[in-house]
Design a protein around this motif. Sequence first.
Motif, short mmCIF file in Angstrom:
data_model
loop_
_atom_site.label_atom_id
_atom_site.label_comp_id
_atom_site.label_asym_id
_atom_site.label_seq_id
_atom_site.Cartn_x
_atom_site.Cartn_y
_atom_site.Cartn_z
N HIS A 169 0.84 -1.21 0.00
CA HIS A 169 0.00 0.00 0.00
C HIS A 169 0.87 1.26 0.00
O HIS A 169 0.59 2.22 -0.74
N ARG A 170 1.91 1.27 0.82
CA ARG A 170 2.79 2.44 0.87
C ARG A 170 3.48 2.69 -0.47
O ARG A 170 3.55 3.83 -0.95
N VAL A 171 3.96 1.62 -1.08
CA VAL A 171 4.63 1.76 -2.38
C VAL A 171 3.68 2.30 -3.43
O VAL A 171 4.02 3.19 -4.22
N LEU A 172 2.45 1.77 -3.45
CA LEU A 172 1.48 2.21 -4.45
C LEU A 172 1.07 3.66 -4.24
O LEU A 172 0.95 4.43 -5.20
N VAL A 173 0.85 4.04 -2.97
CA VAL A 173 0.47 5.43 -2.69
C VAL A 173 1.60 6.38 -3.08
O VAL A 173 1.37 7.45 -3.66
N ASP A 174 2.84 6.00 -2.76
CA ASP A 174 3.99 6.83 -3.13
C ASP A 174 4.06 7.01 -4.63
O ASP A 174 4.37 8.10 -5.14
N ALA A 175 3.77 5.93 -5.38
CA ALA A 175 3.83 6.01 -6.84
C ALA A 175 2.79 6.99 -7.37
O ALA A 175 3.07 7.80 -8.27
N ILE A 176 1.59 6.96 -6.81
CA ILE A 176 0.54 7.87 -7.26
C ILE A 176 0.86 9.30 -6.89
O ILE A 176 0.74 10.23 -7.69
N LEU A 177 1.28 9.52 -5.62
CA LEU A 177 1.56 10.88 -5.17
C LEU A 177 2.72 11.51 -5.94
O LEU A 177 2.80 12.73 -6.09
N ALA A 178 3.63 10.67 -6.42
CA ALA A 178 4.76 11.17 -7.21
C ALA A 178 4.38 11.41 -8.66
O ALA A 178 5.22 11.79 -9.47
N GLY A 179 3.10 11.19 -9.00
CA GLY A 179 2.65 11.41 -10.36
C GLY A 179 2.98 10.28 -11.31
O GLY A 179 2.88 10.43 -12.52
N GLY A 180 3.36 9.12 -10.76
CA GLY A 180 3.73 7.99 -11.61
C GLY A 180 2.51 7.36 -12.26
O GLY A 180 1.38 7.51 -11.80
N GLY A 181 2.78 6.63 -13.31
CA GLY A 181 1.73 5.94 -14.04
C GLY A 181 1.78 4.45 -13.79
O GLY A 181 2.29 3.97 -12.78
N LEU A 182 1.25 3.70 -14.74
CA LEU A 182 1.22 2.24 -14.60
C LEU A 182 2.62 1.65 -14.55
O LEU A 182 2.86 0.66 -13.87
N ALA A 183 3.56 2.26 -15.29
CA ALA A 183 4.94 1.76 -15.27
C ALA A 183 5.52 1.85 -13.87
O ALA A 183 6.26 0.95 -13.43
N ALA A 184 5.22 2.93 -13.15
CA ALA A 184 5.73 3.07 -11.78
C ALA A 184 5.17 2.00 -10.86
O ALA A 184 5.86 1.49 -9.97
N ILE A 185 3.91 1.63 -11.08
CA ILE A 185 3.30 0.57 -10.27
C ILE A 185 3.97 -0.76 -10.54
O ILE A 185 4.36 -1.49 -9.62
N THR A 186 4.10 -1.10 -11.81
CA THR A 186 4.66 -2.42 -12.14
C THR A 186 6.15 -2.52 -11.79
O THR A 186 6.64 -3.60 -11.50
N GLU A 187 6.87 -1.39 -11.81
CA GLU A 187 8.30 -1.45 -11.50
C GLU A 187 8.56 -1.79 -10.04
O GLU A 187 9.57 -2.40 -9.71
N ARG A 188 7.65 -1.40 -9.15
CA ARG A 188 7.89 -1.57 -7.72
C ARG A 188 7.31 -2.84 -7.13
O ARG A 188 7.66 -3.23 -6.03
N LEU A 189 6.40 -3.49 -7.84
CA LEU A 189 5.72 -4.64 -7.27
C LEU A 189 6.49 -5.96 -7.36
O LEU A 189 6.33 -6.81 -6.47
N PRO A 190 7.29 -6.23 -8.41
CA PRO A 190 7.93 -7.55 -8.49
C PRO A 190 8.72 -7.95 -7.26
O PRO A 190 8.68 -9.11 -6.83
N ALA A 191 9.46 -7.00 -6.66
CA ALA A 191 10.24 -7.35 -5.48
C ALA A 191 9.35 -7.71 -4.29
O ALA A 191 9.71 -8.55 -3.47
N LEU A 192 8.19 -7.08 -4.20
CA LEU A 192 7.29 -7.34 -3.08
C LEU A 192 6.46 -8.60 -3.29
O LEU A 192 6.08 -9.26 -2.32
N LEU A 193 6.17 -8.92 -4.54
CA LEU A 193 5.31 -10.08 -4.84
C LEU A 193 6.10 -11.29 -5.32
O LEU A 193 5.51 -12.34 -5.58
N ASP A 194 7.40 -11.13 -5.46
CA ASP A 194 8.26 -12.23 -5.90
C ASP A 194 7.77 -12.82 -7.23
O ASP A 194 7.51 -14.01 -7.36
N GLY A 195 7.62 -11.94 -8.22
CA GLY A 195 7.19 -12.38 -9.54
C GLY A 195 7.06 -11.21 -10.48
O GLY A 195 7.22 -10.05 -10.09
N GLY A 196 6.79 -11.50 -11.74
CA GLY A 196 6.58 -10.47 -12.73
C GLY A 196 5.16 -9.94 -12.66
O GLY A 196 4.22 -10.68 -12.41
#
Length: 594
Positions: A169-196
């Motif tokens: 949740h923190r990573v996703l909120v940071d991505a939105i508040l920083a003005g990031g798009g879908l690429a910002a979301i997908t770039e940060r999730l693999p390490a947390l979810l252990d997958g692509g």
Amino acid sequence: MEDVANDRLGAAQNLPSTDRGRAASSLARGLSVADALGLPVLHGTKVLAGEQGLDRVIQRLNVMEVPDILPWVKPHELLLTTGYPLRSTPQDLTRLVCDLAERDLAAVAIKLGRYVAELPDAMLRAADERGLPILLLGDHVAFDDVLNHLLTDILNRQAAILGRAEEVHRVLVDAILAGGGLAAITERLPALLDGGVMVTTPDGRVLASSGVPESDLADPAYFDPVSGRFLVEGFKHGLHALDDDQPRVAQVPVMAGSLDHGRIVLITRSRRLDPADLHLLERAAATAALVITRDLAVAAVEGKYQGDFLRDVLDGRAGDTGHIVAHCASLGWDVDRPLVVVVAELGPEPPGPVHAAGDLRPAHERFMGAWTMVVRERDPKAAIAGYSQEVVVIMGLDRAPARPQGPADPGRRRGGTGAGRDGDCAPGRLVRAMVAQVSGDGGGGRRSFATGFSRVVTSPEAIPAAYEQARQAARVGRQMHGTGAVAGFDDLGVFRLISLVPDGAELRSFMAETLGPLALGDDTETADLRHTLEVLLDNNLNVAETARLLHFHYNTLRYRIGKLERMLGPFTADPDLRLNLMMALRVIRMRGLS
């Protein structure tokens, strides 16, 4: 009986998928019976019955102290007992097992010897039939130790899941508040979810992706080799993905209100999916929906402005060349180079039930989105706009294609679309490759469309004429080959002239006068003679070649030619009559009159 303290049984894999899914849906808040048996406090515990239920989930614990325990039993409990309440009526244990199974108890753990010497065979059979594990605790095991250790493990698991969810949740909120798009979301999730992780359109076209292994990207089980889209229709949604024997792929819809904006997909690297993955993926989907909604709102405003200006360019009302070039450059478009105009027109909506709200975005929006993705991959500076029933693309070419030399090929000689000069030139190859990607969806339900493309132009002043060429190519291509046709303006040949005749009655009259009895007959003999005539004319009256193509004997064809001349006149000796006949046959092919 079987000792499973150091061997975490995989019997849960033999359960029906619906049972596995039901158990998995609660696993995020507890641990399975099989996992509990692996804890040191339950070392030496044996499974007396109900082995197929070892994937049942333990979320709480209870101790049986009274005979009427049923009012106090809750789903997903591990019930500890010495059998004391039923010491005088051990036969009641069989009925108790049936009642406990109906209440979704996780398991029964019992200590024998002091109050109950052994369990009735009927009870064990009932437990096996209902998949309710009956566990025999060792003499050294104390109930308070079981309560402490299992509750601690459950709480630790829940805390870890909550911590992981909070981090996502923190990573996703940071991505939105920083003005990031879908690429910002997908770039940060693999390490947390252990997958692509990918975000796709509803039919699987990848909008953003990170961490997906190259081996999976090239695997036709995951991605369509032609369009490159993820095969959303091949994988289950949400917790249903856990029904598979070895689930590695999960997808969750990205919904905003009642609108379906796509899917967020997780492909694990080597491990099985678990319910916590789905929970985190749902959070990511909600964030992706916010990003997509925001981007759509911005794109709608920008698209309206860009579409209005491009319409002025196509209509020749945008001003002088310098103004057009400069204004297009401010929009990120480059029109000061060799260009080709492409028009893709949606076909009529197929009959069928009306989609419920949220099933599909408006067809033209999704159509425009698909074309934008495909065009931007090849030419980031192309101009593209979507209107109610068409998408217009003005894109660059490295150079204008050279005209092929030599004799006309069969496609040009016959005036067919898709096989003539532009069919093999640079624009033709480019457009057909894009059409293959846009139309290569198996799960999106897009409407069919026809595509036309213009000659190459070298200045903005020629864009309006090129637009009309592309529109005419799309329209004539659809008339010739139906929905899904792709045609270049230079492919049209004589069909281009026929399409300019607005009076269908005049064309029918010409066709009837020229072909006589062959004009409108739909019987087998008439259609066969008409086909023979067309092949003969297309091959310049070469009898031997025509007989070969039609699989006729030479003399049979000579007989047919005589019959045709008696019906139509001496066309073998009259070039004007041959020309009229060829034109009439083209009218039939183009207008579908037969």
